[in-house]
Design a protein around this motif. Structure first.
Motif, short mmCIF file in Angstrom:
data_model
loop_
_atom_site.label_atom_id
_atom_site.label_comp_id
_atom_site.label_asym_id
_atom_site.label_seq_id
_atom_site.Cartn_x
_atom_site.Cartn_y
_atom_site.Cartn_z
N LEU A 287 0.81 -1.21 0.00
CA LEU A 287 0.00 0.00 0.00
C LEU A 287 0.85 1.26 0.00
CD1 LEU A 287 -2.80 -1.07 2.53
CD2 LEU A 287 -2.87 -1.11 0.04
N GLY A 288 2.15 1.11 -0.25
CA GLY A 288 3.00 2.28 -0.38
C GLY A 288 3.74 2.68 0.88
N ALA A 289 3.66 1.86 1.96
CA ALA A 289 4.36 2.23 3.18
C ALA A 289 5.88 2.16 2.97
CB ALA A 289 3.97 1.28 4.32
N VAL A 290 6.58 3.03 3.67
CA VAL A 290 8.04 3.07 3.56
C VAL A 290 8.66 2.78 4.92
CG1 VAL A 290 8.00 4.71 1.66
CG2 VAL A 290 8.04 5.56 3.99
N SER A 291 9.90 2.38 4.92
CA SER A 291 10.64 2.09 6.16
C SER A 291 11.59 3.23 6.46
CB SER A 291 11.42 0.78 6.03
OG SER A 291 10.54 -0.29 5.78
N LYS A 292 11.66 3.58 7.72
CA LYS A 292 12.52 4.68 8.12
C LYS A 292 13.32 4.28 9.36
CE LYS A 292 9.58 8.36 6.26
NZ LYS A 292 8.93 9.66 6.53
N ASP A 293 14.59 4.73 9.39
CA ASP A 293 15.43 4.47 10.55
C ASP A 293 15.02 5.37 11.71
OD1 ASP A 293 17.00 2.56 9.30
OD2 ASP A 293 18.25 4.09 8.37
N VAL A 294 15.10 4.83 12.92
CA VAL A 294 14.83 5.60 14.13
C VAL A 294 16.09 5.59 14.99
CG1 VAL A 294 13.49 5.74 16.25
CG2 VAL A 294 12.38 5.10 14.12
N TRP A 295 16.57 6.75 15.35
CA TRP A 295 17.74 6.86 16.20
C TRP A 295 17.31 7.31 17.59
CZ3 TRP A 295 22.30 9.56 13.15
CH2 TRP A 295 22.58 8.80 12.03
N VAL A 296 17.89 6.68 18.59
CA VAL A 296 17.66 7.09 19.97
C VAL A 296 18.79 8.03 20.37
CG1 VAL A 296 17.39 6.33 22.35
CG2 VAL A 296 16.49 4.93 20.48
N LEU A 297 18.47 9.29 20.56
CA LEU A 297 19.49 10.29 20.85
C LEU A 297 19.88 10.24 22.33
CD1 LEU A 297 18.08 13.32 18.82
CD2 LEU A 297 19.72 11.58 18.10
N SER A 298 21.16 10.43 22.57
CA SER A 298 21.67 10.42 23.93
C SER A 298 21.73 11.84 24.47
CB SER A 298 23.07 9.78 23.95
OG SER A 298 23.64 9.92 25.23
N GLY A 299 21.57 11.97 25.79
CA GLY A 299 21.68 13.28 26.41
C GLY A 299 23.11 13.73 26.57
N ALA A 300 24.03 12.76 26.53
CA ALA A 300 25.45 13.09 26.70
C ALA A 300 26.06 13.50 25.36
CB ALA A 300 26.21 11.90 27.27
N THR A 301 27.12 14.28 25.42
CA THR A 301 27.82 14.72 24.22
C THR A 301 28.76 13.62 23.76
OG1 THR A 301 27.72 17.01 24.95
CG2 THR A 301 29.32 16.46 23.22
N ALA A 302 28.63 13.22 22.49
CA ALA A 302 29.49 12.17 21.95
C ALA A 302 30.82 12.77 21.52
CB ALA A 302 28.82 11.49 20.77
N SER A 303 31.87 12.06 21.82
CA SER A 303 33.20 12.53 21.43
C SER A 303 33.42 12.25 19.95
CB SER A 303 34.27 11.81 22.25
OG SER A 303 34.18 10.41 22.06
N GLY A 304 33.86 13.28 19.21
CA GLY A 304 34.08 13.10 17.78
C GLY A 304 35.36 12.34 17.49
N GLU A 305 35.35 11.64 16.38
CA GLU A 305 36.54 10.90 15.97
C GLU A 305 37.41 11.78 15.09
OE1 GLU A 305 35.39 7.35 14.08
OE2 GLU A 305 34.37 6.50 15.82
N GLU A 306 38.71 11.66 15.28
CA GLU A 306 39.64 12.44 14.47
C GLU A 306 39.66 11.90 13.04
OE1 GLU A 306 43.42 12.41 16.27
OE2 GLU A 306 42.80 13.48 18.09
N SER A 307 39.59 12.82 12.11
CA SER A 307 39.65 12.39 10.71
C SER A 307 41.09 12.05 10.35
CB SER A 307 39.14 13.51 9.80
OG SER A 307 39.93 14.67 9.95
#
Length: 283
Positions: free
Chosen positions: A23-43
């Motif tokens: 019937l045309g339904a689509v799938s979507k990702d759901v992310w659970v966001l954290s309250g803490a700040t995530a440390s970024g990875e060095e490029s």
């Protein structure tokens, strides 16, 4: 790597009670966001010492889309083969009317309805009139993009799913998929005269797609899911084909015609002739 989240179904209409892909339904990702700040990875710039390890994981949405891409491409190919077999039998029965051949054509039409689930078709209410003049129903099965189960509907789903996983497919694969629109043009002429050429072109495109998937796609989780979808759908198509054709009692002449039709539709006639060169039958 498992991430906190999940996969949801989103309907086309806000108040929809039934949510399905049909019937045309689509799938979507759901992310659970954290309250803490995530440390970024060095490029880091990749060096020249060797290739880096590539993760084989795919997102749930991509995994589902690849699985259904496999199913819809296999479904379209199977239906195209079955319609080609019917078209050949239909053209044989007109210049030389023959009772066993006519019964074979009727059984093939009923099988097409059952395999595609395009009820009532040639089985339900009004089937007698459609069996006596099947052209309009066959044209609908070929060209009606809005009717679930038709060949055109399956091709629309193939294009939609391929667009969703564009980054997983090679440029040559897209060359093949772009030709699917042209495959539908002969079917919109409201005449079955162009059906053989259109079905032949479509079968070639599906075969080319299968070859490119086998040779050009990375053997990651997504490829295995696409391959699993193809094999699941192939099993269902063969079971439906056998149930409606060889699962019923017919005269010896009609049964021989149906056996040959099934083998052609399943692309197994050469294998059968090599293994059983002297006979063909149902045991």
């Amino acid at each position: 790597q498992l991430m906190p989240g999940g996969l949801t179904r989103s309907p086309m209409a806000k108040q929809a009670l039934v949510i399905t892909s049909a019937l045309g339904a689509v799938s979507k990702d759901v992310w659970v966001l954290s309250g803490a700040t995530a440390s970024g990875e060095e490029s880091a710039i990749p060096g020249l010492t060797g290739p880096e390890t590539v993760s084989a994981a795919v997102s749930p949405r991509v995994a589902e889309d690849l699985y259904w891409l496999g199913r819809y491409t296999e479904r379209a190919e199977s239906i195209a083969r079955l319609l080609r077999v019917f078209d050949n039998r239909w053209r044989d029965v007109h210049p030389a009317p023959d009772a066993p051949l006519a019964r074979c054509v009727v059984t093939l039409l009923q099988t097409i309805t059952a395999v595609t689930s395009t009820w009532p078709g040639f089985v339900g209410a009004g089937a007698g009139a459609r069996l006596s003049a099947p052209q309009q129903e066959i044209l609908s099965l070929l060209a009606d993009e809005t009717r679930t189960g038709t060949l055109a509907y399956d091709l629309v789903r193939v294009r939609s799913l391929a667009n969703s996983v564009r980054d997983q497919l090679s440029s040559d694969t897209w060359t093949v998929l772009s030709g699917l629109d042209r495959s539908l043009l002969p079917f919109k002429s409201q005449s079955l005269d162009a059906a053989p050429a259109g079905l032949a072109h479509l079968t070639q495109a599906m075969l080319a797609f299968s070859g490119l998937v086998a040779e050009s796609m990375v053997r990651d989780t997504g490829w295995y899911l696409l391959d699993a979808g193809r094999r699941v759908e192939r099993g269902l198509q063969v079971l439906g084909l056998l149930r409606r054709t060889l699962g019923e009692t017919h005269s010896a002449e009609t049964q021989n015609l149906l056996i040959e039709s099934v083998l052609i539709a399943a692309e197994s006639v050469i294998t059968h002739r090599r293994r059983y060169p002297a006979r063909g039958g149902v045991e």
